[in-house]
Design a protein around this motif. Sequence first.
Motif, short mmCIF file in Angstrom:
data_model
loop_
_atom_site.label_atom_id
_atom_site.label_comp_id
_atom_site.label_asym_id
_atom_site.label_seq_id
_atom_site.Cartn_x
_atom_site.Cartn_y
_atom_site.Cartn_z
N ARG A 106 16.11 50.36 -34.09
CA ARG A 106 15.29 51.53 -34.42
C ARG A 106 15.86 52.25 -35.64
N GLY A 107 15.41 53.48 -35.86
CA GLY A 107 15.91 54.25 -36.99
C GLY A 107 17.38 54.60 -36.81
N LEU A 108 18.09 54.74 -37.94
CA LEU A 108 19.52 55.04 -37.90
C LEU A 108 19.82 56.51 -38.14
N GLY A 109 18.82 57.28 -38.52
CA GLY A 109 19.03 58.68 -38.85
C GLY A 109 18.79 58.93 -40.32
N ILE A 150 11.74 45.81 -32.50
CA ILE A 150 12.03 46.50 -33.76
C ILE A 150 10.98 47.59 -33.92
N HIS A 151 11.40 48.84 -33.88
CA HIS A 151 10.45 49.96 -33.94
C HIS A 151 10.89 50.96 -35.00
N SER A 174 6.89 47.16 -34.31
CA SER A 174 5.91 48.23 -34.47
C SER A 174 6.36 49.23 -35.53
N ASP A 175 5.37 49.73 -36.26
CA ASP A 175 5.55 50.84 -37.21
C ASP A 175 6.65 50.59 -38.23
N CYS A 176 6.77 49.36 -38.70
CA CYS A 176 7.71 49.02 -39.77
C CYS A 176 6.90 48.81 -41.05
#
Length: 346
Positions: A106-109, A150-151, A174-176
């Motif tokens: 996911r996102g890392l920040g 993977i989102h 999703s949403d990449c």
Amino acid sequence: MPTIRGRGSMGQQPMRRYRQWRTTREDRDDLAAMANELSDDVVAIIFGCLPPEDIMRMRGVCKKWREAAKKTFVPMTDFSVNNVDKYNALVAMATALPNLQQLSIRGLGSGHKYSDGEDADERRARYTANYTTHDINIIPNFRKLRCLEIHDAPLNGRYPVLFDFPLLHKLFISDCRYLKFDLAMLSRLPLLKELKLIGNDRVVGNLRSLRVLKDILEEVDISCHQIEGNFMDLADFLRLKQLDLRHTSVTGYVMDIGENGFPALGSIGLPPIIQAGSCLGWSWCTHDDHSCEINWLDPKPSRESSGYKAYAEELQGIERNVGFYRGYSQPPTLAEYNRLCLEYRR
């Protein structure tokens, strides 16, 4: 003294106090000796009952346990990489715990991204040039992965390393927005059973590419507007139980589904049935919720018929949604879509 209430004539009984058991140095030495007698394989089996975070802590006890951790098949519990600390833990696990079976990226920040892939979007690459970069190429170390999600991950470009897992059963992406890949790359996932691709603007390919998985695929859910082809190319997939292609550019005629098509299918998501008066039809709806022309299954009623008035009134409301794709009974190709966008902007 705390009390507990009994039943019947027992009344109240005092709660017993138990002396806390404390291990001595000799006790700990005896436990370590017993553990040391276990083989690596036995320790690996025991570790296989623990979540990955606990295994990583346990492996620090001794060299034998470190070696056992490398052999451990981590149970199917999700390890989610959703910040930098989790990413650093994943880096350590890449060599210490390579038999991870389930992973979520996911996102890392803010201010962090994964290394750019092949053919990266140049504008996005410039925008994120000063971000702290983290290497995505550690992922192939987990060769035993069975589930990969993977989102909304900060990926840009093509990453062939994400599609080379011989044991993978589930792939959810999703949403990449900037991740690029072709459906043909899924041929490198020979055991894939569940595929879900939602809201990935740069995913391309033809549905026919999935035919290499015709004997294994069980669920397909795709909502990516650049995916083309005919849904009937999947009609002979013997294990396919769920199919949803409502927001793609895939075409086909619903009435082509015969007695021998989709033998195991329990749920299908195709264009919805549309009704005007007593007439039934269907229409493809693209990812941006624009409808194509109606494909009528029933003949248009005559003006003299009793149902014509209801048909005409409902038809007006239906056709108002066909403005952008007027003249198209199925989604246009990507080239046609781009041409329509240019004409619309003028």
